[in-house]
Design an enzyme around this catalytic site. Structure first.
Site, short mmCIF file in Angstrom:
data_model
loop_
_atom_site.label_atom_id
_atom_site.label_comp_id
_atom_site.label_asym_id
_atom_site.label_seq_id
_atom_site.Cartn_x
_atom_site.Cartn_y
_atom_site.Cartn_z
N THR A 132 0.84 -1.19 0.00
CA THR A 132 0.00 0.00 0.00
C THR A 132 0.87 1.24 0.00
OG1 THR A 132 -1.81 -1.10 1.17
CG2 THR A 132 -1.72 1.30 1.35
N SER A 184 2.25 5.15 -2.08
CA SER A 184 2.57 5.81 -3.35
C SER A 184 3.57 5.03 -4.19
CB SER A 184 3.11 7.21 -3.08
OG SER A 184 4.26 7.17 -2.25
N LYS A 196 7.18 1.56 8.69
CA LYS A 196 6.08 1.56 7.75
C LYS A 196 4.81 2.02 8.47
CE LYS A 196 5.43 -1.86 4.98
NZ LYS A 196 5.12 -0.87 3.91
N GLY A 197 3.81 2.36 7.68
CA GLY A 197 2.53 2.73 8.27
C GLY A 197 2.10 4.15 7.98
N GLU A 206 -0.14 -4.90 6.32
CA GLU A 206 1.15 -5.05 5.61
C GLU A 206 2.07 -6.01 6.34
OE1 GLU A 206 1.46 -0.62 3.51
OE2 GLU A 206 2.29 -0.93 5.51
#
Length: 228
Positions: free
Chosen positions: A27, A29, A95-96, A104
């Site tokens: 997930t 960009s 991440k996140g 994820e």
């Protein structure tokens, strides 16, 4: 014409996808470009099945004709491609930023291999300048956030306009401002021991390979050692 370094890294990562693979779709960009390229390869005849880590990625995959399966129909994945908000030379990640850290981590942890795609601005010497996302349950969130603050950080609940941001799982995210994380593994253990914390954005020993797009158009490949 400027180079889209995220697209550069993502499309390189998709070269690792082979016929018959079960693939996890990340997930964010950068993952967006990987999914787009996978869609192109599927339209050209690549045979894969996939699962997605967010509703947004699932919607994109469906639009591109990427075959999706339910998690109950498979027991593991061959490869997951996902982005990162920060990564170091040991392939420890934060991440996140996109809010999908729990899903994820579930998907990446059940993959034989995880490839991280990023632009060079995400590569750091020490993790922590990017606020560490921590997913917390709504029940008594005030107490959970108070416990997070005891870890020498400033936790700030993420907002969506005037309302508290909610993940696809219906939880809140506390973005924890550390500035520098001296020991990611030690911090991960402390976070896991706080009741109310669902998951945190430290990915340690999960990623095997990072593909980093650079502003000069080159690509750097960073290899890590994944724990069994």
């Amino acid at each position: 014409m400027s180079i889209n370094v995220k697209q550069l890294a993502a499309e390189k990562a998709v070269e690792y996808v082979q016929d018959g693979m079960k693939v996890g779709l990340g997930t964010g960009s950068t993952a967006y470009w990987a999914i787009r390229k996978l869609g192109e390869r599927v339209s050209e005849g690549l045979k894969i099945t996939a699962v997605a880590t967010s509703q947004a990625s699932e919607d994109q995959a469906r639009e591109l004709g990427i075959p999706l399966v339910a998690f109950g129909e498979i027991d593991s994945l061959d490869l997951t491609i996902d982005g990162a908000d920060e990564l170091d030379s040991k392939l420890q990640l934060i991440k996140g930023g996109g809010g999908a850290l729990l899903r994820e981590k579930i998907v990446a942890s059940n993959s034989t291999r995880m490839i991280v795609v990023a632009d060079e601005s995400k590569v750091v010497t020490t993790l922590g300048k990017f606020p560490l996302p921590v997913e917390v349950v709504p029940f008594a969130w005030e107490w959970t956030v108070a416990e997070l603050a005891k870890l020498d950080c400033k936790p700030v609940l993420r907002m969506n306009g005037e309302e508290l941001y909610k993940t696809d799982n219906g939880n809140y995210i506390a973005d924890c401002h550390f500035m520098a994380i001296d020991s990611a593994s030690s911090l991960a253990l402390k976070l896991q021991n706080i009741p109310g914390v669902v998951e945190h954005g430290l990915f340690i020993g999960i990623s095997d390979l990072a593909i980093v797009g650079k502003n000069d158009g080159s690509i750097e490949v960073i290899e890590g050692v994944r724990r069994s």
